[in-house]
Write a protein that holds these residues in place. Structure first.
Motif, PDB file in Angstrom:
ATOM      1  N   ASP A 174      42.005  15.651 -35.899  1.00  0.00           N
ATOM      2  CA  ASP A 174      42.821  16.860 -36.060  1.00  0.00           C
ATOM      3  C   ASP A 174      43.077  17.184 -37.538  1.00  0.00           C
ATOM      4  OD1 ASP A 174      44.276  19.054 -35.191  1.00  0.00           O
ATOM      5  OD2 ASP A 174      46.145  17.936 -35.012  1.00  0.00           O
ATOM      6  N   THR A 175      42.003  17.317 -38.289  1.00  0.00           N
ATOM      7  CA  THR A 175      42.087  17.544 -39.737  1.00  0.00           C
ATOM      8  C   THR A 175      41.356  18.828 -40.101  1.00  0.00           C
ATOM      9  OG1 THR A 175      42.246  15.177 -40.220  1.00  0.00           O
ATOM     10  CG2 THR A 175      41.462  16.587 -42.005  1.00  0.00           C
ATOM     11  N   ALA A 176      41.867  19.552 -41.095  1.00  0.00           N
ATOM     12  CA  ALA A 176      41.258  20.809 -41.523  1.00  0.00           C
ATOM     13  C   ALA A 176      41.251  20.888 -43.046  1.00  0.00           C
ATOM     14  CB  ALA A 176      42.018  21.996 -40.943  1.00  0.00           C
ATOM     15  N   ILE A 177      40.098  21.247 -43.616  1.00  0.00           N
ATOM     16  CA  ILE A 177      39.979  21.390 -45.067  1.00  0.00           C
ATOM     17  C   ILE A 177      39.166  22.630 -45.410  1.00  0.00           C
ATOM     18  CG2 ILE A 177      40.076  18.889 -45.462  1.00  0.00           C
ATOM     19  CD1 ILE A 177      37.045  19.009 -46.084  1.00  0.00           C
ATOM     20  N   ALA A 178      39.371  23.114 -46.638  1.00  0.00           N
ATOM     21  CA  ALA A 178      38.515  24.140 -47.238  1.00  0.00           C
ATOM     22  C   ALA A 178      37.912  23.543 -48.505  1.00  0.00           C
ATOM     23  CB  ALA A 178      39.322  25.391 -47.571  1.00  0.00           C
ATOM     24  N   VAL A 179      36.662  23.880 -48.792  1.00  0.00           N
ATOM     25  CA  VAL A 179      35.937  23.310 -49.931  1.00  0.00           C
ATOM     26  C   VAL A 179      35.385  24.429 -50.799  1.00  0.00           C
ATOM     27  CG1 VAL A 179      34.006  21.857 -50.659  1.00  0.00           C
ATOM     28  CG2 VAL A 179      35.295  21.277 -48.583  1.00  0.00           C
ATOM     29  N   ASP A 180      35.555  24.285 -52.120  1.00  0.00           N
ATOM     30  CA  ASP A 180      35.015  25.249 -53.080  1.00  0.00           C
ATOM     31  C   ASP A 180      34.388  24.457 -54.224  1.00  0.00           C
ATOM     32  OD1 ASP A 180      34.366  27.332 -54.715  1.00  0.00           O
ATOM     33  OD2 ASP A 180      36.422  27.784 -55.325  1.00  0.00           O
ATOM     34  N   MET A 181      33.053  24.424 -54.279  1.00  0.00           N
ATOM     35  CA  MET A 181      32.332  23.697 -55.330  1.00  0.00           C
ATOM     36  C   MET A 181      31.917  24.693 -56.409  1.00  0.00           C
ATOM     37  SD  MET A 181      32.505  20.673 -54.095  1.00  0.00           S
ATOM     38  CE  MET A 181      31.297  19.664 -54.954  1.00  0.00           C
ATOM     39  N   LEU A 198      43.495  20.442 -48.362  1.00  0.00           N
ATOM     40  CA  LEU A 198      43.765  19.767 -47.100  1.00  0.00           C
ATOM     41  C   LEU A 198      44.935  20.471 -46.434  1.00  0.00           C
ATOM     42  CD1 LEU A 198      43.220  17.369 -45.162  1.00  0.00           C
ATOM     43  CD2 LEU A 198      44.861  16.040 -46.511  1.00  0.00           C
ATOM     44  N   PHE A 199      44.652  21.158 -45.327  1.00  0.00           N
ATOM     45  CA  PHE A 199      45.691  21.902 -44.621  1.00  0.00           C
ATOM     46  C   PHE A 199      46.516  21.000 -43.716  1.00  0.00           C
ATOM     47  CE2 PHE A 199      42.418  25.125 -45.453  1.00  0.00           C
ATOM     48  CZ  PHE A 199      43.186  26.073 -46.113  1.00  0.00           C
ATOM     49  N   ARG A 200      45.831  20.075 -43.049  1.00  0.00           N
ATOM     50  CA  ARG A 200      46.530  19.162 -42.146  1.00  0.00           C
ATOM     51  C   ARG A 200      45.645  17.942 -41.916  1.00  0.00           C
ATOM     52  NH1 ARG A 200      45.439  23.039 -37.202  1.00  0.00           N
ATOM     53  NH2 ARG A 200      43.532  22.124 -36.341  1.00  0.00           N
ATOM     54  N   GLY A 201      46.263  16.872 -41.416  1.00  0.00           N
ATOM     55  CA  GLY A 201      45.498  15.708 -41.010  1.00  0.00           C
ATOM     56  C   GLY A 201      45.323  14.669 -42.096  1.00  0.00           C
ATOM     57  N   GLU A 202      44.169  14.008 -42.053  1.00  0.00           N
ATOM     58  CA  GLU A 202      43.918  12.852 -42.913  1.00  0.00           C
ATOM     59  C   GLU A 202      42.453  12.821 -43.306  1.00  0.00           C
ATOM     60  OE1 GLU A 202      45.010   8.078 -42.831  1.00  0.00           O
ATOM     61  OE2 GLU A 202      44.717   9.140 -40.930  1.00  0.00           O
ATOM     62  N   ALA A 203      42.181  12.399 -44.546  1.00  0.00           N
ATOM     63  CA  ALA A 203      40.798  12.331 -45.016  1.00  0.00           C
ATOM     64  C   ALA A 203      40.629  11.197 -46.015  1.00  0.00           C
ATOM     65  CB  ALA A 203      40.371  13.662 -45.650  1.00  0.00           C
ATOM     66  N   ALA A 240      32.964  14.037 -65.179  1.00  0.00           N
ATOM     67  CA  ALA A 240      34.093  14.363 -66.054  1.00  0.00           C
ATOM     68  C   ALA A 240      34.158  15.854 -66.372  1.00  0.00           C
ATOM     69  CB  ALA A 240      33.997  13.551 -67.340  1.00  0.00           C
ATOM     70  N   ALA A 241      33.008  16.529 -66.355  1.00  0.00           N
ATOM     71  CA  ALA A 241      32.991  17.950 -66.691  1.00  0.00           C
ATOM     72  C   ALA A 241      33.459  18.832 -65.533  1.00  0.00           C
ATOM     73  CB  ALA A 241      31.575  18.367 -67.102  1.00  0.00           C
ATOM     74  N   ARG A 242      33.509  18.266 -64.345  1.00  0.00           N
ATOM     75  CA  ARG A 242      33.926  19.037 -63.166  1.00  0.00           C
ATOM     76  C   ARG A 242      34.989  18.244 -62.412  1.00  0.00           C
ATOM     77  NH1 ARG A 242      29.262  19.846 -59.451  1.00  0.00           N
ATOM     78  NH2 ARG A 242      30.396  21.643 -58.609  1.00  0.00           N
ATOM     79  N   PRO A 243      36.232  18.336 -62.817  1.00  0.00           N
ATOM     80  CA  PRO A 243      37.295  17.593 -62.131  1.00  0.00           C
ATOM     81  C   PRO A 243      37.328  17.929 -60.641  1.00  0.00           C
ATOM     82  CG  PRO A 243      38.108  18.575 -64.154  1.00  0.00           C
ATOM     83  CD  PRO A 243      36.745  19.145 -63.936  1.00  0.00           C
ATOM     84  N   PHE A 244      37.744  16.933 -59.859  1.00  0.00           N
ATOM     85  CA  PHE A 244      37.847  17.070 -58.410  1.00  0.00           C
ATOM     86  C   PHE A 244      39.328  17.133 -58.066  1.00  0.00           C
ATOM     87  CE2 PHE A 244      37.743  16.059 -53.988  1.00  0.00           C
ATOM     88  CZ  PHE A 244      36.455  16.261 -53.518  1.00  0.00           C
ATOM     89  N   THR A 245      39.769  18.238 -57.478  1.00  0.00           N
ATOM     90  CA  THR A 245      41.184  18.384 -57.116  1.00  0.00           C
ATOM     91  C   THR A 245      41.321  18.603 -55.612  1.00  0.00           C
ATOM     92  OG1 THR A 245      41.183  20.779 -57.511  1.00  0.00           O
ATOM     93  CG2 THR A 245      41.789  19.356 -59.363  1.00  0.00           C
ATOM     94  N   VAL A 246      42.383  18.021 -55.062  1.00  0.00           N
ATOM     95  CA  VAL A 246      42.713  18.222 -53.658  1.00  0.00           C
ATOM     96  C   VAL A 246      44.124  18.793 -53.600  1.00  0.00           C
ATOM     97  CG1 VAL A 246      42.880  17.206 -51.366  1.00  0.00           C
ATOM     98  CG2 VAL A 246      41.307  16.215 -53.052  1.00  0.00           C
ATOM     99  N   ASP A 247      44.253  19.987 -53.075  1.00  0.00           N
ATOM    100  CA  ASP A 247      45.559  20.629 -52.950  1.00  0.00           C
ATOM    101  C   ASP A 247      46.113  20.396 -51.544  1.00  0.00           C
ATOM    102  OD1 ASP A 247      45.729  21.805 -55.521  1.00  0.00           O
ATOM    103  OD2 ASP A 247      44.329  23.371 -54.888  1.00  0.00           O
ATOM    104  N   THR A 248      47.411  20.113 -51.489  1.00  0.00           N
ATOM    105  CA  THR A 248      48.138  20.019 -50.230  1.00  0.00           C
ATOM    106  C   THR A 248      49.363  20.914 -50.341  1.00  0.00           C
ATOM    107  OG1 THR A 248      49.721  18.260 -50.774  1.00  0.00           O
ATOM    108  CG2 THR A 248      47.471  17.582 -50.185  1.00  0.00           C
ATOM    109  N   PRO A 249      50.045  21.197 -49.254  1.00  0.00           N
ATOM    110  CA  PRO A 249      51.272  21.994 -49.361  1.00  0.00           C
ATOM    111  C   PRO A 249      52.348  21.328 -50.213  1.00  0.00           C
ATOM    112  CG  PRO A 249      50.494  21.953 -47.092  1.00  0.00           C
ATOM    113  CD  PRO A 249      49.669  20.962 -47.851  1.00  0.00           C
TER     114      PRO A 249
END
Length: 321
Positions: free
Chosen positions: A140-147, A156-161, A169-178
């Protein structure tokens, strides 16, 4: 999804508050509630009144099937002694019907419109990204991805990952939550949203946590976890890697865990619901390793070893009492 899309979700009471509202509504209709306590709950937070209004609206739609369920259960016995507990179990069923319908109605459509990847209840899905990173979605997990060229962004809208992030290093990886943001360059960590909190548990590399308020920041080292909440970022603390990552091996791992927490975990992997009817049972301790793909077996082990009984009301509801 591209940056020009609006990833915001509609403003509404969170699931925990909505569950409280449903509980109050059920107790009021059963004439089993303290009116003064209910008014105090309403006044404690402006979101409470909005949640109660939503619950009343949904109850109006579900009242007839709930009554039929109650009548069916009560009709199975002719003795007065049995009527009250059965009526209580039927009321619990009605409450869970309302909760399930309400949370789906309020949340699922908006999340699905914004998500690129969704898992259904009980599913676990790996997602390989173009940069070599892998995200494994739990139940029951939902995500949106933008590369993008200047960065890699996940919401990450809900759930677990579980995140296994390729170094860049030139392209940081960010995960947004509420509740805030996790920022990395290359690392491995678990992220779970539950009960208005985002739990971050790091096994390799470094992650920077940023809260929803300015100035809230924390860097985690391997073996540390922290929470992002509406109140800010919690201090780091050690975590049990075996327990936190057990779902990757399709396992539940419990060590002297309260029954209330165990039931909440099992419910994440089942399309139905288990509810605890007696508060005295909630703190009973459970230890063991169970399969996430067979939550029914976990429930049977619990009822076989603890001093309680289980009553199945419908195909989707079990009451522990």
């Amino acid at each position: 999804m591209t940056d020009d899309q609006d990833h915001s979700t509609p403003q509404s009471p969170d699931d925990a508050i909505f569950a409280q509202a449903v509980s109050w509504l059920t107790r009021l209709r059963e004439r089993d509630a303290d009116a003064a306590a209910f008014q105090a709950w309403l006044a404690a937070d402006p979101r409470h009144e909005a949640a109660f209004a939503e619950a009343e609206c949904l109850w109006g739609r579900l009242e007839l099937p709930a009554r039929k369920l109650a009548d069916t259960e009560i009709g199975r016995t002719r003795t007065t002694r049995r009527q009250r507990p059965l009526r209580g179990l039927a009321a619990a069923a009605a409450l869970m019907i309302l909760l399930g319908a309400g949370l789906l109605w309020r949340d699922d459509i908006a999340v699905r419109l914004q998500s690129d990847h969704i898992t259904s209840i009980g599913m676990r899905t790996p997602i390989d990204l173009a940069d070599g990173s892998r995200i494994t979605l739990n139940t029951d997990t939902a995500i949106a991805v933008d590369m993008a060229d200047d960065g890699r962004h996940v919401r990450l809208f809900r759930g677990e990952a579980w995140f296994d992030v390729a170094p860049d290093a030139a392209r940081p990886f960010t995960v947004d939550t509420p509740m805030g943001t996790v920022r990395v360059t290359g690392t491995r960590f678990n992220l779970r949203i539950a009960d208005g909190k985002a739990d971050v548990s790091l096994t390799e590399g470094r992650v920077n946590l940023t809260g929803s308020m300015p100035g809230e920041a924390l860097t985690l080292a391997p073996g540390e976890s922290a929470q992002l909440t509406a109140a800010g970022v919690s201090p780091p603390k050690p975590f049990d890697r075996t327990a936190v990552t057990a779902w990757l091996r399709e396992q539940f791992v419990f060590y002297d865990t309260p029954l209330s927490s165990v039931v909440a975990e099992i419910n994440r992997y089942s399309p139905g619901r288990i509810v605890i009817a007696k508060d005295a049972l909630r703190d009973l301790k459970v230890s063991g390793v169970f399969r996430t793909d067979n939550p029914g077996a976990a429930l049977r082990a619990i009822t076989d070893t603890l001093p309680l009984s289980a009553t199945r009301i419908t195909g989707f509801l079990v009451v522990l009492h």
